[in-house]
Design an enzyme around this catalytic site. Structure first.
Site, PDB file in Angstrom:
ATOM      1  CG  ASN A  34      17.544 -24.424  21.930  1.00 13.66           C
ATOM      2  OD1 ASN A  34      17.589 -25.247  22.842  1.00 13.66           O
ATOM      3  ND2 ASN A  34      16.431 -24.116  21.301  1.00 13.66           N
ATOM      4  CG  ASP A  44      16.617 -28.070  17.405  1.00 11.18           C
ATOM      5  OD1 ASP A  44      16.747 -29.303  17.436  1.00 11.18           O
ATOM      6  OD2 ASP A  44      16.639 -27.356  18.428  1.00 11.18           O
ATOM      7  N   GLY A 133      20.283 -18.772  10.940  1.00 13.22           N
ATOM      8  CA  GLY A 133      18.828 -18.613  10.903  1.00 13.22           C
ATOM      9  C   GLY A 133      18.397 -17.732  12.062  1.00 13.22           C
TER      10      GLY A 133
HETATM   11  P1  ADP Z   1      20.252 -21.231  14.238  1.00  9.60           P
HETATM   12  O1  ADP Z   1      19.358 -21.098  15.442  1.00  9.60           O
HETATM   13  O2  ADP Z   1      21.573 -21.913  14.550  1.00  9.60           O
HETATM   14  O3  ADP Z   1      20.409 -19.944  13.496  1.00  9.60           O
HETATM   15  P2  ADP Z   1      18.257 -22.227  12.317  1.00  9.60           P
HETATM   16  O4  ADP Z   1      17.676 -23.575  12.267  1.00  9.60           O
HETATM   17  O5  ADP Z   1      17.345 -21.085  12.669  1.00  9.60           O
HETATM   18  O6  ADP Z   1      19.517 -22.322  13.312  1.00  9.60           O
HETATM   19  O7  ADP Z   1      18.929 -21.887  10.929  1.00  9.60           O
HETATM   20  C1  ADP Z   1      20.158 -22.430  10.508  1.00  9.60           C
HETATM   21  C2  ADP Z   1      20.105 -22.690   9.005  1.00  9.60           C
HETATM   22  O8  ADP Z   1      19.408 -23.922   8.785  1.00  9.60           O
HETATM   23  C3  ADP Z   1      19.351 -21.639   8.179  1.00  9.60           C
HETATM   24  O9  ADP Z   1      20.108 -21.366   7.004  1.00  9.60           O
HETATM   25  C4  ADP Z   1      18.053 -22.343   7.820  1.00  9.60           C
HETATM   26  O10 ADP Z   1      17.529 -21.878   6.585  1.00  9.60           O
HETATM   27  C5  ADP Z   1      18.547 -23.767   7.682  1.00  9.60           C
HETATM   28  N1  ADP Z   1      17.530 -24.840   7.688  1.00  9.60           N
HETATM   29  C6  ADP Z   1      16.265 -24.835   8.141  1.00  9.60           C
HETATM   30  N2  ADP Z   1      15.681 -26.037   7.916  1.00  9.60           N
HETATM   31  C7  ADP Z   1      16.614 -26.815   7.307  1.00  9.60           C
HETATM   32  C8  ADP Z   1      16.649 -28.150   6.791  1.00  9.60           C
HETATM   33  N3  ADP Z   1      15.592 -28.959   6.886  1.00  9.60           N
HETATM   34  N4  ADP Z   1      17.803 -28.601   6.201  1.00  9.60           N
HETATM   35  C9  ADP Z   1      18.892 -27.808   6.111  1.00  9.60           C
HETATM   36  N5  ADP Z   1      18.931 -26.544   6.578  1.00  9.60           N
HETATM   37  C10 ADP Z   1      17.809 -26.054   7.163  1.00  9.60           C
END
Ligand code: ADP
Length: 186
Positions: A34, A44, A133
């Site tokens: 973010n 993140d 996400g």
């Molecule tokens: P955003 O805020 O951009 O939506 P998020 O982290 O909430 O980002 O989610 C983005 C995507 O990353 C989602 O599909 C989530 O399931 C995925 N995600 C979460 N942890 C991991 C990880 N360790 N490796 C790969 N993808 C992940």
């Protein structure tokens, strides 16, 4: 990890895998950050936990120097303790229904990340599913934008990249990207 789905775009292999991006050994992994670059939940948080404090330290320096990172832009830091040497931090759009420039901002997040990787002469980079996400972007729409943007970049730009991997965390997201790639590759 499941057997990846893949296509060749000129000299670059574009593939899909299901798994945890923090375990990827590509030159860089991309973080769906973010604007504060302070590490958060989701991918993140996972990247900062796995990579250790050196990543946050560099993020703080970047914010002190240039302020918050605008949506659609990207910066690069060390990968700290990760297998990946670098983390490219980009900010995808929050989904507000699609009428507030979300597709263009999402495309920009991918494009700016690919540009940074190319400028650094990297040969491989992994992406998560940016914005789908906490930011609420519908996965099927995001998958089309993500894959189309990467394909267009690889077709039109000169790049050092030999490998671009989408590392999708859950089976539903993986399957959605697989269908989108099939459609695009037709
Ligand atoms: P955003 O805020 O951009 O939506 P998020 O982290 O909430 O980002 O989610 C983005 C995507 O990353 C989602 O599909 C989530 O399931 C995925 N995600 C979460 N942890 C991991 C990880 N360790 N490796 C790969 N993808 C992940």
């Amino acid at each position: 990890m499941e057997k990846p789905t893949e296509i060749m775009v000129k000299q670059t292999r574009l593939s899909l895998a299901q798994g945890d991006i923090t375990r990827q050994n590509t030159d860089a992994i991309v973080n769906a950050a973010n604007s504060s670059l302070m590490g958060d939940s989701g991918v993140d948080g996972a990247i900062h936990r796995a990579g250790g404090p050196a990543i946050l330290e560099e993020c703080k320096q970047i914010v002190a120097r240039q302020g918050r990172l605008p949506t659609g832009r990207a910066v690069i830091t060390t990968g700290g303790n990760l297998k990946a040497k670098y983390v490219i931090h980009t900010v995808g759009p929050v989904w507000h229904g699609g009428g507030q420039g979300e597709p263009e901002l999402l495309a920009s997040a991918y494009r700016e990340s690919l540009k940074l990787a190319s400028q650094r002469n990297l040969t491989s980079v992994s992406f998560p599913s940016i914005s789908t996400g906490a930011y609420g972007y519908p996965v099927a729409d995001a998958a089309r934008v993500a894959l189309k943007t990467v394909l267009t970049f690889l077709q039109n730009e000169t790049t050092s990249l030999k490998e671009v991997v989408f590392v999708l965390y859950d089976a539903r997201t993986y399957e959605t990207y697989r269908v989108a790639l099939e459609e695009l590759a037709k």
